[in-house]
Write an enzyme that holds these catalytic residues in place. Sequence first.
Site, PDB file in Angstrom:
ATOM      1  N   GLY B 210      45.545  26.512  43.573  1.00 49.19           N
ATOM      2  CA  GLY B 210      46.023  25.321  42.875  1.00 49.19           C
ATOM      3  C   GLY B 210      47.339  24.786  43.391  1.00 49.19           C
ATOM      4  O   GLY B 210      47.644  24.915  44.582  1.00 49.19           O
ATOM      5  N   LEU B 236      37.796  25.301  42.376  1.00 53.31           N
ATOM      6  CA  LEU B 236      38.989  24.995  43.166  1.00 53.31           C
ATOM      7  C   LEU B 236      39.465  26.182  44.011  1.00 53.31           C
ATOM      8  O   LEU B 236      39.723  27.265  43.485  1.00 53.31           O
ATOM      9  CB  LEU B 236      40.125  24.553  42.219  1.00 53.31           C
ATOM     10  N   ASP B 237      39.611  25.954  45.315  1.00 56.06           N
ATOM     11  CA  ASP B 237      40.176  26.939  46.241  1.00 56.06           C
ATOM     12  C   ASP B 237      39.416  28.269  46.230  1.00 56.06           C
ATOM     13  O   ASP B 237      39.984  29.327  46.504  1.00 56.06           O
ATOM     14  CB  ASP B 237      41.665  27.195  45.933  1.00 56.06           C
ATOM     15  N   ALA B 238      38.147  28.200  45.892  1.00 53.64           N
ATOM     16  CA  ALA B 238      37.370  29.436  45.778  1.00 53.64           C
ATOM     17  C   ALA B 238      36.201  29.491  46.746  1.00 53.64           C
ATOM     18  O   ALA B 238      35.382  30.396  46.676  1.00 53.64           O
ATOM     19  CB  ALA B 238      36.868  29.595  44.344  1.00 53.64           C
TER      20      ALA B 238
END
Lengths: 293, 293, 293, 293
Positions: B210, B236-238
């Site tokens: 994040g 998100l960002d995964a």
Amino acid sequence: MTAGIEPPNERQYVITLSCSDTTGIVARIAGFLADAGGWITEAGYHSDPATGRFFTRQVVRADSLPFGVEELRERFAAVAADLGDATWNVTDTGVIKHMVILVSRELHCLHDLLGRVALGELPVQIDAVIGNHENAAEIVEAHGVPFHHVPFPETDKAAAFAEVRKLVDQHDPDAVVLARFMQILPPELCDAWAGRAMNIHHSFLPSFVGARPYHRAHARGVKLIGATCHYVTPELDAGPIIEQDVIRVDHSDTAEDMVRRGRDIERLVLARGLRWHLEDRVLVHGNRTVVFH
Amino acid sequence: MTAGIEPPNERQYVITLSCSDTTGIVARIAGFLADAGGWITEAGYHSDPATGRFFTRQVVRADSLPFGVEELRERFAAVAADLGDATWNVTDTGVIKHMVILVSRELHCLHDLLGRVALGELPVQIDAVIGNHENAAEIVEAHGVPFHHVPFPETDKAAAFAEVRKLVDQHDPDAVVLARFMQILPPELCDAWAGRAMNIHHSFLPSFVGARPYHRAHARGVKLIGATCHYVTPELDAGPIIEQDVIRVDHSDTAEDMVRRGRDIERLVLARGLRWHLEDRVLVHGNRTVVFH
Amino acid sequence: MTAGIEPPNERQYVITLSCSDTTGIVARIAGFLADAGGWITEAGYHSDPATGRFFTRQVVRADSLPFGVEELRERFAAVAADLGDATWNVTDTGVIKHMVILVSRELHCLHDLLGRVALGELPVQIDAVIGNHENAAEIVEAHGVPFHHVPFPETDKAAAFAEVRKLVDQHDPDAVVLARFMQILPPELCDAWAGRAMNIHHSFLPSFVGARPYHRAHARGVKLIGATCHYVTPELDAGPIIEQDVIRVDHSDTAEDMVRRGRDIERLVLARGLRWHLEDRVLVHGNRTVVFH
Amino acid sequence: MTAGIEPPNERQYVITLSCSDTTGIVARIAGFLADAGGWITEAGYHSDPATGRFFTRQVVRADSLPFGVEELRERFAAVAADLGDATWNVTDTGVIKHMVILVSRELHCLHDLLGRVALGELPVQIDAVIGNHENAAEIVEAHGVPFHHVPFPETDKAAAFAEVRKLVDQHDPDAVVLARFMQILPPELCDAWAGRAMNIHHSFLPSFVGARPYHRAHARGVKLIGATCHYVTPELDAGPIIEQDVIRVDHSDTAEDMVRRGRDIERLVLARGLRWHLEDRVLVHGNRTVVFH
């Protein structure tokens, strides 16, 4: 695109000094700055036990002193005079530094430096780029920087170097960056630009001095390749090293792969060495450097 | 400046395949290529013991085969059909790949990619750059690439994303690169561009998912900061990580220093991840990647 | 403490081969293994474009084959005979490897290897440690390993080497590890132990061949120091490199600091190189190595 | 084998101090030392702009002062009293430091520390090793160090911790090293050993706090794994970080490979963090550390 280059918000004075080591130097300098109300934001010290030489770098907020940089220089000169054989310098981050870049056909370091300066990552203005080929002209001019083409015919390199010198010296730059400039500087230029001319060599020096280092690294079967940023001296690739780094390779990398992959480390090592030079972090000590991070 | 992008001298076909692991897969594929006279210049294999999945990437010289890429696809389809639940692909390095870059205000990755493409370091053509600010226009256009400004008002991001999607999809690009694009892709775009949309996140994931990762890294007092290139998925960002790297920091680095110094690692990690993607070296395996170097 | 050394649970056969490159080698080998029902758990391939030499390493689960290692060797010999000028080897992880360690006064690599073997980290049994000083005796014997003290008088090194050779050769070891053994092996021992004698040199070769590399690195002002694990050949520090690595130093590191800090990288590089050698991952190719990870 | 631990030839006093930042602190301290004739061999300074806190570490040759360490403490107390809310300490490298090591079943860090201490690489004496399994006894006792076995039954960990505390506190050690000790220290022990208890966690924190970090790293598909040395605080794996490092992994590494390969980085990170702690290089600043190299 170079509009980004402005003095930093917090103007600072950077003092560097080296002298013979003895008791009380730190107290003398710190006392001087404290008496003047100086707010020190960075301070680095180094004492070399082998040579008995002392080095320091002090960063002072300009607005903490009741006088300007000229008076700081005058007053600091008196302090330095008390210290044995001191060499010192005071710079002002409010005064923009200047540099000239020399290139040949390989332009990855040039592209990288242009981008960094355009984005305000390096505290410097590029006054000119000089190339012995013409292929850099377009990108250089797109960045609003003058480009000069100086051919280097095998039969008259002396005249070419004289032309380069004239083009460089009119800017009296703080840095002359050989960004994969494949010509060997003649001794008189090494002298004229001593402590200002920086080279990026595409090997982990002292391995593979001279030409075609990646091909020789490949032939030797090394498992890491590197790059070295150093001040230029008359002896080829033998000047004081500012920064080095390496990346891993393996048997599947051909010499051409090493050339390609090495560009990444050349870009980074040159950019880091140049930044430290421009921030007055590098003090030369014989053939070595003290770099205050 | 993008004139440098040409097909490599030695045209090659790149075959990638994953399937359930069993005895004889390598023999089947190698036998097929050998029977056709294929000269394999690179071959990577991976068998995952935990999931029983097999992966391979084979690079064959085009001029060693008596047929073209279409016939190779047809013939290979028959091979793959014999292997359980195979997913496969055949690409031709003689066909130039295309990409679109999305940016926001931070332009260091953009500058780096433009420079690499201009120098022929990445096998791709940039069809367009889309920015939600206008500051990238000048450098993008100087490289001869169209720039599209799509503002992202807080009140109507959906319309902005629809506009971005339209601009991207008309190029049907092989890669959609979020080069510090600070907007979160909606799920339908993640789906539409699955396996093609790549992000550079400015932390060593899974730490600091994040916003403001450097500030959080500074607050936690970490001794290394990093960057992560990953495929974009709805969470998100995964998404599957393609590449990561780190650099050392210490107590003297402020959060702002980390932002500045982190740019170097962001540039490198994105450029490496993108290269591997464009060379069909990356196979997705659940939420992980197999990367054949 | 050496009780930890046992064959791994899953017994495997490791096949290595090099030969002139041509179409169909992978198919030939993979076909042979598939026909025998062999379950390949690791497979590495390398083709060197400059020399036209092909290399492979295949790991097969022993329990997937209907015959033992001797019959595998016989059958594979027939495959290899079809390939031009092939050099090959088949080893069995169920057969424990043996090594002898040579040391001098500096014992950090020895301590490290003893600890790793005691903990089962390296697939090898230490048959003996030979030292030209006595200070290693206590730790070696505490690990249940025989220690032999062989003094090296300046006046009769030949006799000392003869004694070392006798002590080593009675074990016919798979590895003869010079773990900071400060004597130069005579050519006849280099020949006798070719491909088995490994040295750890305390520099990033080819920089600083020979004595006192850290002191010379310090004098040159390098910013990284390294270590190199290589096979021993008659030319000093010039044999095929197996592994190298570096660590960062700066101006505050004295030569003595470099000596101390370099120990960490020597330990790691030797342990990694030795592991790869013992796992038959290293194939020599002229003066270079192919290392299958 | 611990006979190697002796005071260094050049006895030194190490002064550390932190206080609210203001003008003149360096001058005050340096002036005090200069007036006493103190020969400063190392000096580190740090001023944190976010919190306005100042930190310093000074190393003075004992033989340069006309008085001993007790009088230095008395005199320095007067200096520190002038500085706002100063926290300070003066240690004497002529006084050997002591540590106790806590281990569980994984012994690679223990072996490494025993070897380093035996070779004189770490300025410390190991007073005792405490294990909740018995397997460390043999190697510990071979090094001449007492080993205490304290079982940790699930039903009565409180009694086990009480026993551990009794065994540790009788030595009043400068460091309590959790060298892969798999038990969570209760809050009262964290308090009792605050600033002295150090843990090595087998991940790059803050990723993968808690159990089985390598397995979670594998599941997430990271491309680097790491280790973190930190002071122990009541919140699990959340204390001030002293040192971290990483190594590269790829898709071919199973979780078990990561466990094995991670040991190398755990050993190194713990040894570095411990050395810095023992040399009084680490000052805690909230939940972060200032580490003077």
